[in-house]
Design a protein around this motif. Structure first.
Motif, PDB file in Angstrom:
ATOM      1  N   ALA A  93       7.956  -0.996  -3.349  1.00 30.05           N
ATOM      2  CA  ALA A  93       6.827  -1.137  -2.251  1.00 30.05           C
ATOM      3  C   ALA A  93       7.813  -1.379  -1.187  1.00 30.05           C
ATOM      4  CB  ALA A  93       5.988  -2.230  -2.828  1.00 30.05           C
ATOM      5  N   SER A 120       1.957  -1.397   5.637  1.00 29.93           N
ATOM      6  CA  SER A 120       2.422  -1.255   4.328  1.00 29.93           C
ATOM      7  C   SER A 120       1.891   0.443   3.904  1.00 29.93           C
ATOM      8  CB  SER A 120       2.145  -2.065   3.127  1.00 29.93           C
ATOM      9  OG  SER A 120       2.637  -1.587   2.126  1.00 29.93           O
ATOM     10  N   TYR A 143       1.708 -10.633   1.740  1.00 28.39           N
ATOM     11  CA  TYR A 143       3.186 -10.847   2.187  1.00 28.39           C
ATOM     12  C   TYR A 143       2.936 -10.843   3.927  1.00 28.39           C
ATOM     13  CZ  TYR A 143       5.320  -8.846  -1.949  1.00 28.39           C
ATOM     14  OH  TYR A 143       5.882  -9.002  -3.204  1.00 28.39           O
ATOM     15  N   LEU A 196      -0.671  -6.933  -1.599  1.00 24.41           N
ATOM     16  CA  LEU A 196       0.137  -6.040  -2.580  1.00 24.41           C
ATOM     17  C   LEU A 196      -0.345  -6.441  -4.021  1.00 24.41           C
ATOM     18  CD1 LEU A 196       2.253  -3.516  -2.891  1.00 24.41           C
ATOM     19  CD2 LEU A 196       3.882  -5.415  -3.478  1.00 24.41           C
ATOM     20  N   THR A 252       1.589   1.303   0.805  1.00 22.08           N
ATOM     21  CA  THR A 252       0.577   1.336   0.007  1.00 22.08           C
ATOM     22  C   THR A 252       0.300  -0.021  -0.426  1.00 22.08           C
ATOM     23  OG1 THR A 252      -0.115   2.161  -2.340  1.00 22.08           O
ATOM     24  CG2 THR A 252       2.263   1.323  -1.984  1.00 22.08           C
ATOM     25  N   THR A 253      -0.890  -0.251  -0.721  1.00 18.38           N
ATOM     26  CA  THR A 253      -1.187  -1.653  -1.524  1.00 18.38           C
ATOM     27  C   THR A 253      -1.490  -1.921  -2.996  1.00 18.38           C
ATOM     28  OG1 THR A 253      -3.734  -1.171  -1.320  1.00 18.38           O
ATOM     29  CG2 THR A 253      -2.419  -2.329   0.714  1.00 18.38           C
ATOM     30  N   LYS A 254      -1.089  -0.989  -3.519  1.00 18.39           N
ATOM     31  CA  LYS A 254      -1.279  -0.992  -4.993  1.00 18.39           C
ATOM     32  C   LYS A 254      -0.022  -0.141  -5.695  1.00 18.39           C
ATOM     33  CE  LYS A 254      -6.330  -1.436  -5.312  1.00 18.39           C
ATOM     34  NZ  LYS A 254      -7.517  -0.941  -5.753  1.00 18.39           N
ATOM     35  N   MET A 284       7.211  -2.293   3.162  1.00 14.73           N
ATOM     36  CA  MET A 284       6.373  -3.136   4.192  1.00 14.73           C
ATOM     37  C   MET A 284       7.219  -2.909   5.502  1.00 14.73           C
ATOM     38  SD  MET A 284       4.496  -5.774   1.758  1.00 14.73           S
ATOM     39  CE  MET A 284       5.933  -5.699   0.815  1.00 14.73           C
ATOM     40  N   SER A 341       3.004  -9.580  -7.209  1.00 18.82           N
ATOM     41  CA  SER A 341       1.459  -9.323  -6.424  1.00 18.82           C
ATOM     42  C   SER A 341       1.219 -10.598  -5.580  1.00 18.82           C
ATOM     43  CB  SER A 341       0.502  -9.489  -7.361  1.00 18.82           C
ATOM     44  OG  SER A 341       0.801  -7.908  -8.273  1.00 18.82           O
ATOM     45  N   THR A 401       9.001  -3.375  -8.828  1.00 24.46           N
ATOM     46  CA  THR A 401       8.073  -4.332  -8.925  1.00 24.46           C
ATOM     47  C   THR A 401       7.619  -4.856 -10.333  1.00 24.46           C
ATOM     48  OG1 THR A 401       6.523  -2.516  -8.640  1.00 24.46           O
ATOM     49  CG2 THR A 401       7.274  -3.575  -6.499  1.00 24.46           C
TER      50      THR A 401
END
Length: 870
Positions: free
Chosen positions: A699, A688, A782, A811, A690-692, A701, A779, A774
């Motif tokens: 977001a 991914s 995934y 995430l 980013t995770t945040k 992935m 959250s 999002t």
């Protein structure tokens, strides 16, 4: 005022005159013949009243009173002297139209002569115009006489005959005569040939105008009422019964009126065909020596001969020798051959310096031509051919001897062969004579051996005539035209037959026939003598051809999808310049049924076998890599391709211009194709960017798939990919977000959030999941689940591999304090400000409008405060 009144009066008078009643009859006196029907027409115009008008007829003679004849209104109107004739219908009135009637007398009498008055009773509002009209009728006696003279009963074709007719009458009043000739053929209707009169003019029938203009028919007036019609150039169509018609005419209102007609038969005329009376004869047989002069006479008899134009032709055995046209022009003649008219009906053929070709059956053909009239067109009336006359010419034929021998003897198939033919002891051949040759072949009855040649039907190879023209036999035409076989004249008395490449089928007996040619009487050359030689045998000891084939592996297929290649080398014996056809065959095991994979013809034409899948034809290659070497390649082998492969080679021979002939065949050694199937291995990885993320952000992935093992093409691998989410709160179950099958069809799961997801294939082995806008509910963990599919190189079908799962990616959707409070604070401050401003405005309005004192107390001028106020 007087002038306008006069104009109006003039207009009324003009209208009255133009619209006045008018009764009219013939404006000229009428002449009729006693006993003939007579009619007098009367009409009325410009009348008023009913459309149908009535008419009264009266008749008067000289100064006597008028006699009432008949009326259309009153039946008792007629005079008593006429009532019997009216009752019998001899006298009647016929209404043709409402305003037109006709007085008719069936058989007019001399007493009917007089002035006839036509009257109409008035139906007009004002009497105006002419109400009666009169016409003079004169009845004369019947004095017309028609006396035809009998025609010639028998007329030869092309001859002439006269048709005479006497037409007379007593001239009392101005009347005129005409005469008409008619022809009746059998039961056919009468045809008008020609009419003379009544005004002195000539009128021809429908089918006789051209013949009259050509002079085929003509008028011959002879006086005293005798009229003659001459018919010349008689034809079969002129046969029949002839009639003569005489007519008596008068003029009425500028037009001719026929008042009497009589006819008479002139008799039947028959036309004798020229072919029946034409006689053609020739003289008796004769025998001549070479170079003598031939004289033949043709006698033609016909009565009268002067009426025909003759075209004479002499024929020998049905072929034309010389012709003399009807105009006396000689055709097909020469300095040797002449044809002329030597007397009335006699035509002489002269042939000088006769040769042997002049012998035969001579006949004289005569065509008789005739025409109708001096300017008419010619037509062929008859054609006859005389009895044949046999003419013999004694001649001395050339004498010579002929021998043939084998100049070049072949030792094996493919060697050259030469045969010679020599002519010797030539006598009695003219200096301008020529020799020709014909070569013939007779096959041997079986394999060559020490046995005599049996008699069989010879086959013509080719021939050369006196001018050197080459003619070939049907079976040898292709080889002669391609130059493999040649026929030449080496010397005037020597000939040669050559084979550049001799075949086994050429073994046999050969003979040459020599012919002597001498000049022909009609030009050109003719065969005078012919002599054939004894046969010459051509044969050799045949050697059986040999063939061997060796197959070698050039590239071995170790796994499915790989390429297999082998070569086949050919070795041949006792064959010159052969061609090869190759069949690549296969079988699953040594006991299996052979099957053809692909073949190559001697002309390098590639053909696929029946077991070849049409979709795999591009994977098969069979080419000739050398004079006697072939290469076979099979790309992308499959499990069904395992087995034994070998080459089946056939050697062929061919002469130029001919088709291929099979010589010998052989098979190579067998090469086995075998391998084991090892499928590919797959792996999956997830990452991914980013995770945040913050709320409302996107977001992304990626799910990366890898393949290892045998080499695979991108088009041979496909995947089914699914994305799942495991949320932080609630039940620890995975929720399907989206999936894509191996055909690229994307499906998404049901969502209760305001965010959205999308799934795309961003690379050959990469699938990207995007979470748009999002929310806190997005959250969680995934992961992707993939099912690989690959195209098996061995079977050629799609195969499903084991399902694989990726690791999990967490995430987090962060909570933003300021972003959460800025809108509520902004909304609260705005609302407080709005309430404060509204309260201030409301207080001001109330103070100004509701709490003000309406009584005014003026201040003292001294500006002192009222004590009471203190």
């Amino acid at each position: 005022m007087e002038r306008p009144s006069f104009i109006v009066l003039l207009i009324f008078v003009s209208i009255g005159v133009c619209g006045a009643r008018l009764v009219s009859v013939s404006s000229t006196p009428l002449i009729r013949v006693a006993g003939q029907p007579t009619s007098i027409r009367c009409d009325v115009t410009e009348y008023e009243g009913p459309r149908e008008q009535d008419f009264d007829w009266d008749m008067k003679k000289g100064d006597a009173g008028a006699v009432q004849v008949i009326s259309t209104f009153d039946r008792d109107y007629s005079d008593a002297s006429l009532r019997d004739r009216i009752a019998s219908g001899d006298v009647s009135v016929v209404r043709l139209k409402d305003n037109v009637v006709e007085l008719r007398i069936k058989e007019v009498r001399s007493s009917d002569s007089g002035t006839y008055i036509c009257k109409t009773p008035s139906t007009d509002s004002v009497m105006s115009g002419i109400y009666e009209a009169e016409v003079q009728l004169t009845v004369i006696s019947d004095t017309l006489q028609v006396s035809p003279r009998s025609a010639t009963p028998m007329v030869p074709e092309g001859g002439s005959f006269l048709l005479s007719c006497n037409v007379t009458r007593q001239l009392t009043l101005p009347t005129y005569l005409s005469v008409t000739w008619l022809l009746q053929r059998g039961t056919s209707p009468l045809e008008e040939i020609l009419t003379f009169g009544p005004g002195g003019g000539v009128t021809t029938g429908a089918g006789y105008a051209q013949r009259y203009s050509d002079g085929g028919i003509g008028l011959v007036p002879r006086g005293e009422g005798v009229f003659g019609l001459v018919v010349s150039g008689a034809t079969a169509s002129d046969a029949g019964l002839y009639k003569c018609v005489g007519r008596q005419w008068t003029t009425e209102q500028g037009k001719w009126k026929n008042i009497l007609e009589k006819s008479g038969e002139m008799g039947a005329v028959s036309v004798t065909a020229t072919a029946k009376s034409l006689v053609v004869s020739a003289l008796s047989d004769t025998t001549l020596n070479v170079d003598d002069t031939l004289t033949l006479s043709c006698m033609v008899t016909f009565d009268p001969l002067s009426q025909l134009a003759l075209e004479v032709s002499w024929l020998v055995d049905g072929r034309g020798v010389a012709s003399l046209s009807r105009d006396g022009v000689l055709t097909n003649g020469s300095t040797r051959v002449g044809l002329q008219r030597s007397g009335p009906g006699e035509f002489t053929l002269v042939v000088r310096g006769v040769a042997g070709s002049d012998a035969g059956l001579y006949s004289c053909r005569v065509r008789a031509w005739s025409r109708s009239g001096e300017a008419g067109s010619w037509y062929q009336a008859a054609e006859k051919t005389s009895n044949p006359v046999k003419v013999q010419v004694a001649r001395i034929e050339p004498n010579f001897s002929v021998t043939s021998d084998l100049v070049l003897t072949p030792q094996a198939a493919g060697d050259p062969t030469e045969l010679a033919c020599h002519v010797t002891n030539i006598t009695h051949l003219p200096a301008v004579g020529r020799l020709g040759v014909a070569w013939e072949y007779s096959p041997l009855p079986g394999p060559p051996g020490d046995r005599p040649v049996t008699t069989q039907t010879p086959q013509l190879i080719g021939s050369l005539d006196a001018q050197g023209n080459l003619q070939t036999g049907e079976l040898y035409r292709g080889r002669v035209e391609s130059g493999v076989i040649s026929l030449t004249r080496v010397k005037p008395d020597s000939f040669m037959l050559r084979f550049l490449q001799t075949q086994d089928g050429d073994m046999g007996a050969y003979a040459c026939s020599v012919s002597a040619w001498t000049p022909a009487g009609q030009g050109g050359m003719e065969r005078a003598a012919e002599l054939k030689t004894a046969p010459v045998t051509v044969r050799w000891e045949s050697k059986r051809p040999g063939l061997s084939v060796v197959a070698q592996t050039k590239h071995e297929a170790s796994a499915g999808g790989a390429a297999f290649q082998m070569s086949c080398s050919v070795a041949v014996e006792h064959l010159q310049e052969p061609g090869f056809s190759v069949l690549v065959q296969t079988q699953e095991n040594l006991e299996g049924t052979p099957r053809t994979v692909v073949s190559l013809s001697p002309d390098a034409v590639l053909h696929h076998g029946g077991i070849t899948d049409p979709s795999r034809r591009d994977s098969l290659v069979l080419v000739k890599t050398g004079p006697a070497e072939f290469s076979f390649r099979l790309a992308g082998v499959q499990l069904s391709d395992r087995g034994f492969y070998w080459c089946d080679v056939t050697a062929w021979t061919r002469q130029p211009g001919q088709s291929w002939t099979r010589a010998v065949s052989a098979e190579s050694n067998k090469i086995q194709v075998t391998f084991h199937e090892t499928g590919p291995s797959f792996s999956v990885d997830i990452k991914s960017d980013t995770t945040k993320v913050f709320p409302w952000e996107t977001a992304k992935m990626e799910c990366n798939l890898g393949v290892s093992g045998s080499s695979r093409k991108t088009d041979d691998v496909s995947y089914e990919v699914s994305w799942f989410l495991t949320r932080m709160r609630g039940a620890q179950t995975s929720t399907l977000l989206a999936s894509v099958d191996r055909f690229g069809v994307v499906r998404k799961g049901q969502r209760n959030s305001s965010s959205d997801v999308s799934l795309e294939r961003s690379g050959p082995h990469t699938y990207t999941l995007s979470v748009h806008a999002t929310q806190d509910s997005d959250s969680g963990e995934y992961h992707c689940l993939a099912t690989p599919w690959h195209l098996s190189a061995s079977t050629g079908v799609w195969t499903q591999a084991a399902q694989i799962s990726s690791t999990r990616v967490f995430l987090t959707v962060r909570f933003a304090m300021w972003d959460s409070l800025k809108l509520p604070l902004l909304y609260g401050a705005g609302a407080s400000l709005a309430v404060g401003v509204f309260s201030l405005l409301l207080g001001l309005v109330c103070a100004r409008c509701c709490c003000r004192n309406t009584t005014h107390t003026p201040r003292s001028r001294t500006k002192l405060i009222d004590l009471e106020m203190d």
